[in-house]
Design an enzyme around this catalytic site. Sequence first.
Site, short mmCIF file in Angstrom:
data_model
loop_
_atom_site.label_atom_id
_atom_site.label_comp_id
_atom_site.label_asym_id
_atom_site.label_seq_id
_atom_site.Cartn_x
_atom_site.Cartn_y
_atom_site.Cartn_z
N PRO A 2 30.36 28.56 -6.82
CA PRO A 2 29.54 28.02 -5.74
C PRO A 2 29.90 28.65 -4.40
CG PRO A 2 30.49 26.27 -7.10
CD PRO A 2 31.16 27.53 -7.49
N GLU A 3 28.90 28.87 -3.57
CA GLU A 3 29.14 29.46 -2.25
C GLU A 3 29.09 28.38 -1.19
OE1 GLU A 3 26.99 33.15 -1.77
OE2 GLU A 3 27.12 33.57 -3.91
N LYS A 53 34.33 27.66 1.04
CA LYS A 53 34.19 27.12 -0.31
C LYS A 53 35.19 25.99 -0.61
CE LYS A 53 32.71 31.71 -1.78
NZ LYS A 53 32.95 32.85 -2.70
N GLN A 70 36.60 26.81 -7.19
CA GLN A 70 36.85 28.07 -7.88
C GLN A 70 35.62 28.44 -8.72
OE1 GLN A 70 40.63 26.41 -9.34
NE2 GLN A 70 41.61 28.21 -8.45
N ARG A 125 43.97 31.34 6.31
CA ARG A 125 43.53 32.72 6.11
C ARG A 125 42.04 32.90 6.38
NH1 ARG A 125 41.30 35.72 2.05
NH2 ARG A 125 41.16 33.93 0.65
N ASN A 169 28.69 35.92 -3.80
CA ASN A 169 28.03 37.07 -4.38
C ASN A 169 26.53 37.14 -4.09
OD1 ASN A 169 28.83 39.41 -5.70
ND2 ASN A 169 27.91 38.74 -7.62
N ARG A 262 32.18 42.66 -8.84
CA ARG A 262 31.07 41.71 -8.82
C ARG A 262 29.76 42.47 -8.64
NH1 ARG A 262 32.88 36.85 -6.70
NH2 ARG A 262 30.90 35.94 -7.40
#
Length: 278
Positions: A2-3, A53, A70, A125, A169, A262
């Site tokens: 999932p984005e 995410k 994830q 990050r 993606n 990807r």
Amino acid sequence: MPEGPEIRLAADRIAKVLVGDELVETYFAFPKLKRFEKQLTGTTVDAIDTRGKAMLTRFSNGLTMYSHNQLYGRWYTTRGDKLPNTKRSLRVALHTETHSAWLFSASDVDVLTAKQLDKHPFLNRVGPDILDPTLTPARVRERLKASQFCRRSFGALYLDQAFLAGIGNYLRSEILFTAGVHPASRPADLDDATLLKLGRETLKLSRRSYRTRGLTVTDSMARQAKAEGLTYGQYRFWVFGREGKECLTCGSTIERTSVGSRGLFLCNRCQPLIQTGT
């Protein structure tokens, strides 16, 4: 995986059934989190936020549950405490008197204090959230021009959560297409006007996907395609997953390549490769 838009939609759905209500039961499948079951039962869910995410479920006692879906994680909500009909492995369950939220299959879950949250490696990050309403195209352009990003290919950069949090993606392919940018080009190869356009498309498509629950084409295109009998999967995207089909803009053939292991989809006519060699 999932984005950002999908995680925000899941957060909205969970917030609708949990926020403002007291938890009457809490369950964690992970042994290291079992001690939090008693600490969280009786608290109120104050808010559910997202960072790219990652989802942050905030409780009235000051603790926050960090979760990242994830590849396979999925949230469900139900009325009452009836277990959803799925063969997935249950990881987390949060129950109020009237509703439940269930997290299946995800393995990246933790319960943190405010100080621990500030030091969390993923949250420290990641870059700005693509759905942050204060994020502007100009700020995206400035990040593209930053020394740590400007000489990387767009195909690689647009999956790096340190650049922007929440792009995955399908958004990568869709944003680069609508901006007319080839995935092998780099920010250093493009002028300011093109980078600003890319910034606009980055935010526009991310927010459109959130608003429409997954569409990146325009509303009018979606309505017309639906009226013509096309399925959601057939009209959802400009290029993603459309290898071998005609480009919706120029009629050329959509191609598939791979960047970062990807699949990435593009139209070489609409997205000419620009390389300056600097």
